[in-house]
Design an enzyme around this catalytic site. Sequence first.
Site, PDB file in Angstrom:
ATOM      1  CG  HIS A 208      -1.823  -1.374   0.860  1.00 34.45           C
ATOM      2  ND1 HIS A 208      -1.862  -2.436   1.345  1.00 34.45           N
ATOM      3  CD2 HIS A 208      -3.556  -0.928   1.161  1.00 34.45           C
ATOM      4  CE1 HIS A 208      -2.647  -3.156   1.333  1.00 34.45           C
ATOM      5  NE2 HIS A 208      -3.690  -2.243   0.926  1.00 34.45           N
ATOM      6  CG  ASP A 282      -4.501  -5.544  -4.267  1.00 26.30           C
ATOM      7  OD1 ASP A 282      -5.519  -5.391  -4.317  1.00 26.30           O
ATOM      8  OD2 ASP A 282      -3.820  -6.468  -3.904  1.00 26.30           O
TER       9      ASP A 282
END
Lengths: 559, 559
Positions: A208, A282
């Site tokens: 992230h 993702d």
Amino acid sequence: MKSVAGLLPEWESLSLAEQVAQMVVVRASGYLFDHQIQYPAWEPPAAVLQHWLQDLGVGGVILLGGSAGELALRSQQLQAWAKIPLLIAADIEEGVGQRFSGATWFPPPMAIGAVFRKDACKALEYAEQMGGIIASEALAIGINWVLAPVVDVNNNPSNPVINVRAFGETPEEVSQLASAFIRGAKAYPVLTTAKHFPGHGDTAVDSHLDLPVLPHSPARLAEIELLPFQEAIRPASGVDAVMSAHLLIPAWDAERPATLSHPILTQLLRQQLGFEGLIVTDALVMGAIANRYGANEAPVLAVEAGADILLMPVDPTGAIQAVCDAVAQGRISEARIRASVERIWTAKRRVQQGTAQPLVETRAIASGVQKQGRSPFLPHLLQLAQPHALATAANIVREALVVHGEIPLLPSQGNLRNLIVVDDALNCDFLDKQAPAVVLPKQHGYQLQLLDPNTTLIPGWVFYHKSGLDVQPTLLQLFIRGNPFRGSAGLTPLAQDLFKKLLGNAELQALVIYGSPYLLEQFLPHLPPNIPCVFSYGQMPAAQAIALEVLFGSPTLSI
Amino acid sequence: MKSVAGLLPEWESLSLAEQVAQMVVVRASGYLFDHQIQYPAWEPPAAVLQHWLQDLGVGGVILLGGSAGELALRSQQLQAWAKIPLLIAADIEEGVGQRFSGATWFPPPMAIGAVFRKDACKALEYAEQMGGIIASEALAIGINWVLAPVVDVNNNPSNPVINVRAFGETPEEVSQLASAFIRGAKAYPVLTTAKHFPGHGDTAVDSHLDLPVLPHSPARLAEIELLPFQEAIRPASGVDAVMSAHLLIPAWDAERPATLSHPILTQLLRQQLGFEGLIVTDALVMGAIANRYGANEAPVLAVEAGADILLMPVDPTGAIQAVCDAVAQGRISEARIRASVERIWTAKRRVQQGTAQPLVETRAIASGVQKQGRSPFLPHLLQLAQPHALATAANIVREALVVHGEIPLLPSQGNLRNLIVVDDALNCDFLDKQAPAVVLPKQHGYQLQLLDPNTTLIPGWVFYHKSGLDVQPTLLQLFIRGNPFRGSAGLTPLAQDLFKKLLGNAELQALVIYGSPYLLEQFLPHLPPNIPCVFSYGQMPAAQAIALEVLFGSPTLSI
């Protein structure tokens, strides 16, 4: 069922832009109203979202936030806006209740891994039950795509992003448990997703935040990381989708992360491993991708690499345009787009059995209950959090519990303190004024003390211990686990400091850790054997009640 | 409309026990599932609640907790369980959003009182709009009984339970504003309630905790307390219900509190003031009643006194039985019961226009949207929190704002601190990680520091200020208002202590108070004129954004 099936047109009738739009899954808030949006940078207001669904015809939505009841309404709203039935996805690895309050909330998968090492049969049964319950509860609120199971092998204890989200630390336990989970879920018309390909378990960087590198050899990757994916892909398991990881794996592709890598997604996953389902990226907004490859170039690279679904592109309109441009320029063939849309249609046909169900029931109850204005899907919704589901979640927590020292805690008198430490007091949905971690010690005479890094970090103002005052026997409850975006699976300085001070002052009476077993390992060596210690994988209220009942030796609070 | 009207039987067909059951309104959780119950002592599990509605036939439910979406589902569930259409009530004095997230959340009524003193016309318009918005939003989620307006005259600044819930401090402003509120609400088929008869504004004791005494003469009571009730009762206003207070008023009844007093409910309210609507008790479980008169005797005394609705008796089954026994014993006449049931039927007929509406729409959309599985009441639900409603709430907040000192806050550098003080960090639904009070100062470089009494009260461990370290310019934000059950409208020692220390260290850069104007008055005398100070009646996120935009002089955050 016919009427819903009728809503899915022949994909050949769609324009190229409409076909590409079907490959896009956008993020949206699970709440019903714009003023409730929690992440304005990522979650569009209703007008924009409606435009994406109605005019662009994006293929799906991933939802976060809101209660299960709200989500049931929200998913109906989104389906009504969409011109083609949507895939509605959610990150519900630990149950629908992990994200949408009211539904069943399981402990993280690694709890089942802990059971597996004691009783493999029982653990496999739990994993299958968990998969089934998650699928059926997802369906009840309109989610037809479960972004689980995580099949990563968490062989790096300081992994900040996978950690307890994995079923275990070896490819064998992960393979078996994840496949059992998929088996359970497959009983329902809901898509499952093995993630994060080719394996996100051995990283110490959160993708992230930045791009992690997996420096292993192909042989080692085949031996550890790939095994659970192979198991999930086998027809006997039959996972519907595989999600790519934002990881650089030089052994296969020195240049591009898995999400954007043709060698990894197409040559390895599609061709070598023979996966015929949906390859989904993702989230493309994540730092490792968006910052390095550009908001609209990343989706093109992902399609080139072999992705069927572009999850959360920074700008859906731009992403669709960029992919269409790439087709016009000959970078991507029309056949490549068609192949993805065909796979998406296969998936949408499979989940249509699910979206049809409420309608069938509607007719059945139309003459009866609906007369009183009752919603047709209320009966479905009320199938959430059934006793067998809550009991399964509680049993996993109970059997994965780790207990040390002298249990139960001997009764004591006087100035008792219940010291709760959390990552962020304003962001812990497992803790409120009615949570067992608050209420149960209170029933035993403990006074609450709540701390998080924000309650204590006043540079210039510090805590100190007034010597000479009464010693306060303290129950220390730590809610700490590796969380995405926190960037660390480790212990906060606050928790460490408090632990040392309490131990030094002989005030530590008992320790409860909710979350990471790796943290337990950091504490245990320092803990005298007479001080009781309970570790629970679950942080949710039911897990608190179970841990504290063990500690206090009496079921004072029913779950 | 016919089909729903058909569900209300002739009340004469009911047995005595069924008639008495219709006089009972029970408390229930607004959440859908038992494991979400927040107050297990007061909120029954589904099986018990269903028994009360289905078998006993209680007449209504008062709901608390859950989102607006969940409540829409919950109210349908309850109506489906009930054998006779229910009154569904909620304490939504400050908007449906005050209790049920997602709907419009207004500042407390006293904010409109503050506007009234500047511009009476505008304030009356706001009050009427607020009444209308609350009624229409209540209706959209199945609530047909608004337990508002508060018509108490808050002429005691240390009143811990009414305080900013009142429209003002004089009978004139309260009368006018409350009547405007009722006028707005009456445009919808929803019941309104003037409370708490004969006036709860001049007490310093919280009747949730003990029985307050109002020692005034009949003349003074008529002059101050009774006026707003008389105004609300007038046919021009036409309030549907009056709620009694748990107050002892020796001038009228030296023995019994208003809730149980025949002189007050029957002689004064029914006969002298000529009120023909529903007389409803305040919650009978409250300490002032339940502890003194007995769980099952209190309901009998309330009926004898003249109440039509018994709100939240400790034990509904026992209460119904006790009232039936009292009829059998001749303590209460059957005619007395009949009179109440007739009034309840009048009220239920009035709200049936409302419950009928969704059905009408259902038919209209049945062939279209519902094909896609959309709920028939989703369109109603989505009428919540409309732009005009949110704008009205924001305008009231903005116009009631009190600003002192040098505004805007001059930009500064360095070690900035955003110090937020709340009553209970685990129980403040106005504050989360996305709240403007957290996010907006962060955008200006302030580091969050969150404190509540539970984060600091470690006897033996204290905060101290390390002299010699950098001074930290501090924005102090206090969220403090008089709340029922807290037993005090005053300043917590924590907030007072912090304020003094910051002032002493020359660290206080600005002060924002959300909640009680009476607290502002405590701070102002000590505040140097160069330190900016903003007071807002509202505590909700929109109010935070408005206050901070004034302070920082720039609309960095859109509401």
